[in-house]
Scaffold this motif. Structure first.
Motif, PDB file in Angstrom:
ATOM      1  N   CYS A  13       0.645  -1.352  -0.145  1.00 47.81           N
ATOM      2  CA  CYS A  13      -0.042   0.211   0.252  1.00 47.81           C
ATOM      3  C   CYS A  13       1.039   1.332   0.351  1.00 47.81           C
ATOM      4  O   CYS A  13       2.134   1.294   0.569  1.00 47.81           O
ATOM      5  CB  CYS A  13      -0.641  -0.088   1.265  1.00 47.81           C
ATOM      6  SG  CYS A  13      -1.874  -1.543   1.475  1.00 47.81           S
ATOM      7  N   THR A  14       0.588   2.500  -1.192  1.00 43.66           N
ATOM      8  CA  THR A  14       1.272   3.558  -0.041  1.00 43.66           C
ATOM      9  C   THR A  14      -0.101   4.130   0.678  1.00 43.66           C
ATOM     10  O   THR A  14      -1.604   4.187   0.499  1.00 43.66           O
ATOM     11  CB  THR A  14       0.921   4.253  -1.858  1.00 43.66           C
ATOM     12  OG1 THR A  14       1.991   4.110  -2.040  1.00 43.66           O
ATOM     13  CG2 THR A  14       1.429   5.938  -1.534  1.00 43.66           C
ATOM     14  N   VAL A  15       0.999   5.202   1.195  1.00 45.12           N
ATOM     15  CA  VAL A  15      -0.276   5.679   2.911  1.00 45.12           C
ATOM     16  C   VAL A  15       0.176   7.404   2.669  1.00 45.12           C
ATOM     17  O   VAL A  15       1.700   7.716   2.982  1.00 45.12           O
ATOM     18  CB  VAL A  15      -0.194   5.701   3.838  1.00 45.12           C
ATOM     19  CG1 VAL A  15      -0.731   6.385   5.008  1.00 45.12           C
ATOM     20  CG2 VAL A  15      -0.333   4.060   3.910  1.00 45.12           C
ATOM     21  N   GLU A  16      -0.303   7.915   2.003  1.00 43.92           N
ATOM     22  CA  GLU A  16      -0.441   9.702   2.111  1.00 43.92           C
ATOM     23  C   GLU A  16      -0.868  10.114   3.641  1.00 43.92           C
ATOM     24  O   GLU A  16      -1.980  10.237   3.652  1.00 43.92           O
ATOM     25  CB  GLU A  16      -0.447   9.918   1.028  1.00 43.92           C
ATOM     26  CG  GLU A  16       0.199   9.447  -0.170  1.00 43.92           C
ATOM     27  CD  GLU A  16      -0.384   9.649  -1.503  1.00 43.92           C
ATOM     28  OE1 GLU A  16      -0.344  10.929  -2.175  1.00 43.92           O
ATOM     29  OE2 GLU A  16      -1.232   8.497  -2.005  1.00 43.92           O
ATOM     30  N   ASP A  17      -0.058  11.201   4.280  1.00 42.60           N
ATOM     31  CA  ASP A  17      -0.342  11.309   4.972  1.00 42.60           C
ATOM     32  C   ASP A  17       0.694  12.622   5.149  1.00 42.60           C
ATOM     33  O   ASP A  17       2.001  12.852   5.197  1.00 42.60           O
ATOM     34  CB  ASP A  17      -0.937  10.428   6.291  1.00 42.60           C
ATOM     35  CG  ASP A  17      -0.814  11.916   7.495  1.00 42.60           C
ATOM     36  OD1 ASP A  17      -1.400  12.801   8.079  1.00 42.60           O
ATOM     37  OD2 ASP A  17      -1.047  10.543   8.671  1.00 42.60           O
TER      38      ASP A  17
END
Length: 272
Positions: A13-17
């Protein structure tokens, strides 16, 4: 600002925060030993772009050396303590690609900042460092089938504008909610790559029970519906196709207040 999660398949997964981009357990392969990618295209080159990569354990479908070799120079790599000793190829790739490797044990915490060259998909340019904390996982952490070196299997809690829990590969354990703490988003494994799951795994029902304990605002099922052994297409195909929606059904019963999103391969979702 909501967390944005792109599911590339399996546990990747790519998690963007907060303008920072994290990548979990990258596996960018059509084939892995006896497994074939049965659903979803191999992720595009841009999927390998990340400020840091979280590797939950040493199994080759989670610590996949050819996929790590696709990372850009300077990418930070967070791995279980002992990984470089257990997997000599990891050190070679890190040197060749200029990757910054940090080994972690449960309870360790690091800060991850963006490099300032990418812009988050919502146009936000301000980048706030994220805190990444390693937590326990109940799973065999060895580099199979070899040994005897061991490294812990990990989960990770990422704290920015939201708190996101990437469970890696794990079974349900009594102290899970206590160790993880309050979270807003949970990325939980709900299946595997064969018709049977052994100990140290969550199926859809077990993941829903974990969800009830964690009580996040939102959840995404991962580690399902991507890879399947050669010649086993006709063996209990339900175990391949169904875990994502089955998790959503079980979650409605076990944790009705949690929003569950079941993305398609390559789909990006915004989570509360």
């Amino acid at each position: 600002m909501p967390v944005q999660v792109t599911w590339w398949g399996h546990a990747t997964c790519t998690v963007e925060d907060s303008g920072v981009r994290l990548l979990t357990d990258p596996l960018f392969a059509r084939r892995l030993a006896h497994l074939r990618r049965r659903r979803g295209a191999v992720p595009p080159p841009e999927a390998a772009a990340a400020d840091a990569v979280l590797v939950s354990h040493l199994h080759s479908d989670h610590l996949h050396l050819p996929s790590l070799a696709r990372l850009a120079p300077g990418t930070r790599l967070l791995v279980p303590r002992g990984a470089r000793r257990a997997v000599p190829g990891l050190a070679r790739i890190a040197r060749a690609r200029g990757l910054a490797v940090t080994e972690m044990s449960p309870g360790d915490e690091v800060s991850v900042a963006g490099d300032g060259t990418r812009v988050a998909g919502d146009g936000v340019r301000d980048r706030v460092p994220l805190r990444v904390r390693a937590v326990s996982a109940r799973h065999d952490g060895r580099r199979l089938p070899f040994g005897p070196q061991r490294a812990p299997a990990l989960g990770f809690v990422v704290e920015g504008t939201s708190r996101t829990y990437f469970a890696g590969d794990t079974g349900l354990f009594d102290s899970m909610a206590e160790e993880v703490g309050p979270v807003d988003v949970a990325l939980l494994p709900v299946g595997g790559w064969g018709p049977y799951l052994g100990p140290g795994h969550l199926d859809a029902a077990g993941a829903a029970r974990a969800l009830a304990r964690l009580a996040p605002a939102a959840a995404v099922p991962v580690h399902w519906g991507t890879y399947w052994p050669i010649g086993m297409d006709a063996v209990r195909p339900h175990e391949f196709h169904a875990p994502g929606e089955e998790f959503a059904r079980c979650a409605r019963r076990e944790a009705p207040k949690v929003t569950v999103r079941v993305p398609a391969h390559g789909e990006r979702v915004r989570l509360p």
